[in-house]
Design a protein around this motif. Structure first.
Motif, PDB file in Angstrom:
ATOM      1  N   SER A   1       5.115   6.856  -1.725  1.00 39.92           N
ATOM      2  CA  SER A   1       5.787   5.782  -0.996  1.00 39.92           C
ATOM      3  C   SER A   1       4.814   4.639  -0.717  1.00 39.92           C
ATOM      4  O   SER A   1       3.610   4.852  -0.593  1.00 39.92           O
ATOM      5  N   ARG A   2       5.367   3.454  -0.643  1.00 32.23           N
ATOM      6  CA  ARG A   2       4.511   2.300  -0.408  1.00 32.23           C
ATOM      7  C   ARG A   2       3.780   2.437   0.916  1.00 32.23           C
ATOM      8  O   ARG A   2       2.596   2.148   1.036  1.00 32.23           O
TER       9      ARG A   2
ATOM     10  N   THR B   1      -0.165   2.518   1.274  1.00 28.48           N
ATOM     11  CA  THR B   1      -0.826   1.472   2.044  1.00 28.48           C
ATOM     12  C   THR B   1      -1.788   2.106   3.049  1.00 28.48           C
ATOM     13  O   THR B   1      -2.934   1.695   3.181  1.00 28.48           O
TER      14      THR B   1
ATOM     15  N   SER C   1       2.199  -5.480  -2.169  1.00 30.79           N
ATOM     16  CA  SER C   1       3.032  -5.486  -3.362  1.00 30.79           C
ATOM     17  C   SER C   1       2.407  -4.622  -4.468  1.00 30.79           C
ATOM     18  O   SER C   1       3.122  -3.936  -5.215  1.00 30.79           O
TER      19      SER C   1
ATOM     20  N   GLU D   1       3.304  -1.149  -3.795  1.00 31.52           N
ATOM     21  CA  GLU D   1       4.707  -0.937  -4.152  1.00 31.52           C
ATOM     22  C   GLU D   1       4.830  -0.638  -5.657  1.00 31.52           C
ATOM     23  O   GLU D   1       5.499   0.314  -6.074  1.00 31.52           O
TER      24      GLU D   1
ATOM     25  N   SER E   1       6.037   2.912  -7.635  1.00 30.59           N
ATOM     26  CA  SER E   1       7.107   3.132  -8.607  1.00 30.59           C
ATOM     27  C   SER E   1       6.547   3.707  -9.912  1.00 30.59           C
ATOM     28  O   SER E   1       7.210   4.516 -10.569  1.00 30.59           O
TER      29      SER E   1
ATOM     30  N   GLU F   1       6.352 -10.452  -3.745  1.00 30.12           N
ATOM     31  CA  GLU F   1       7.683 -10.406  -3.133  1.00 30.12           C
ATOM     32  C   GLU F   1       8.080 -11.814  -2.686  1.00 30.12           C
ATOM     33  O   GLU F   1       7.239 -12.703  -2.651  1.00 30.12           O
TER      34      GLU F   1
ATOM     35  N   SER G   1      11.746 -11.218  -6.280  1.00 28.25           N
ATOM     36  CA  SER G   1      10.304 -11.159  -6.544  1.00 28.25           C
ATOM     37  C   SER G   1       9.908 -12.058  -7.707  1.00 28.25           C
ATOM     38  O   SER G   1      10.729 -12.491  -8.515  1.00 28.25           O
TER      39      SER G   1
END
Ligand code: ZN
Length: 405
Positions: free
Chosen positions: A43-44, A48, A69, A72, A76, A104, A150
């Protein structure tokens, strides 16, 4: 929310500051991928927490939003990697080679009138990127119902995503029911409870393209059998080209169908292709690969949602074997003509589309539609989309595009 990406070429070469930022971005992504893989997080938020402080120390100048970002993106990538592992594919920990960055929508500004992107690099340093704008781009930039998503920056272009709330589909005044075949969409147009014409969108070149690329891949594999790595690389390239060419054709076909439907305020009825199992016979399987047809449906559905055109998808069971007049179900589906003992006979594909229409009517998807299949002139054929004009002839002897009458 519907999303559509648009690629813009850049007027000038990328400034060095942007390149440095992209290198940092790639580094941050790859770092986060390694850390995430090691600690089993995707997960972001978790990434982080895991990587932010360290990376911040090494790159104190980088704009914090870009860093988030990057996490992120890493998340993925890791999720895809995880999925491949779960499916039992051998997969190395991914590594991003391509130079790119993603921002973003809060992290950049786009002047939609002049087509200029303002991208912050670090405190006090912004770069301006001038975009090359065509009429097609202009339509998106000027449409105020679209908001910006984005931005993905590559060496030679910028990809901007536009978003919009799906519009309410219009109240339909007619219905187009389409049966999806290897080389065409075939169906009927129904207006005021009457089938008024046969409609057809042809894409005979798609299967030609597919088989040409298939043959070329097989040849490549034979020729490079001593060097599997090269073979793999060349085959992948072939596959990409094939996809691009087919994609292009499918978009053309979809646009033709949708414009036709929009003009007549029609609802589109399609068969639900999910759940159609692959055939046992491998050779047959390849010949009638489902891929382009599913892709075509995806494109039609997506574009229809964007334009507010209603689409209904129905169960195609027995659609190719049932007589829509007397309801009898036949055993075989051979021959191009569907002939029933009750006297009904018609092109097999058109017959299937009428069955889809009946299913839609009985499922109320088409909103209380009633029509009698018996009486209509099937000599009125409207061709929405003919064989491609701009298709390259195949160089290896399979040239010649066969046109279905
Ligand atoms: Zn019959």
């Amino acid at each position: 929310m519907l999303v559509r990406s648009l690629a813009f070429r850049l007027k000038d070469p990328l400034p060095n500051d942007a390149k440095f930022l992209m290198e940092d971005f790639r580094l941050a992504v790859n770092n986060a991928i390694r850390l995430g893989d090691h600690s089993n997080v995707t997960s972001r938020f978790a990434l982080t927490k895991l990587a932010y402080m360290d990376f911040r120390e090494e790159h104190p100048g980088m704009y914090a939003q870009h860093l988030v970002s990057a996490f992120e993106v890493a998340g993925s990538v890791l999720k895809n990697h995880r999925r491949r592992l779960r499916k039992g594919f051998p997969a190395q920990v991914p590594f991003i080679r391509r130079l790119f960055m993603k921002a973003e929508n809060q992290a950049y500004k786009l002047d939609r009138v002049n087509g200029i992107i303002d991208l912050p690099i670090r405190a006090g340093l912004h770069i301006r990127l001038e975009l090359v704008i065509s009429d097609h781009h202009r339509r998106y930039l000027d449409d105020e119902s679209l908001s910006l998503g984005s931005l993905t920056l590559l060496r030679d272009r910028a990809i901007v995503t536009f978003r919009k709330h799906p519009p309410e589909p219009y109240e339909h005044e007619s219905i187009i029911s389409l049966d999806t075949n290897e080389r065409s969409l075939d169906g009927v147009l129904v207006k005021e409870d009457r089938i008024t014409s046969v409609v057809r969108a042809e894409f005979p070149d798609v299967s030609v393209i597919q088989s040409a690329h298939h043959d070329r891949r097989r040849k490549l594999q034979k020729k490079k059998s001593h060097d599997r790595r090269t073979a793999k690389r060349l085959c992948a390239r072939e596959g990409k080209r094939e996809h691009h060419r087919i994609d292009y054709r499918m978009h053309e076909v979809a646009n033709a169908v949708l414009s036709f439907a929009e003009e007549r305020r029609s609802m589109i009825v399609l068969e639900n292709l999910n759940g159609i199992k692959p055939h046992r016979d491998k050779k047959l399987n390849r010949r009638i690969s489902m891929w382009p047809r599913r892709k075509l449906h995806q494109i039609i559905e997506y574009k229809a949602a964007w334009r507010g055109i209603p689409v209904a998808k129905v169960d195609p069971r027995y659609s190719s074997r049932k007589c829509p007049v007397c309801g009898r179900i036949q055993d075989s589906r051979k021959g191009t003509e569907f002939v029933c003992g009750c006297g009904w006979h018609i092109d097999r594909h058109i017959n299937a589309s009428i069955n889809l229409l009946q299913t839609a009517a009985s499922e109320k998807a088409a909103g209380g539609l009633w029509f009698s299949p018996g009486a209509f002139q099937h000599d009125v054929v409207m061709v929405l989309c003919g064989p491609g004009r701009a298709v390259r002839p195949e160089p290896n002897g399979t040239s010649g595009i066969r046109v279905m009458a």
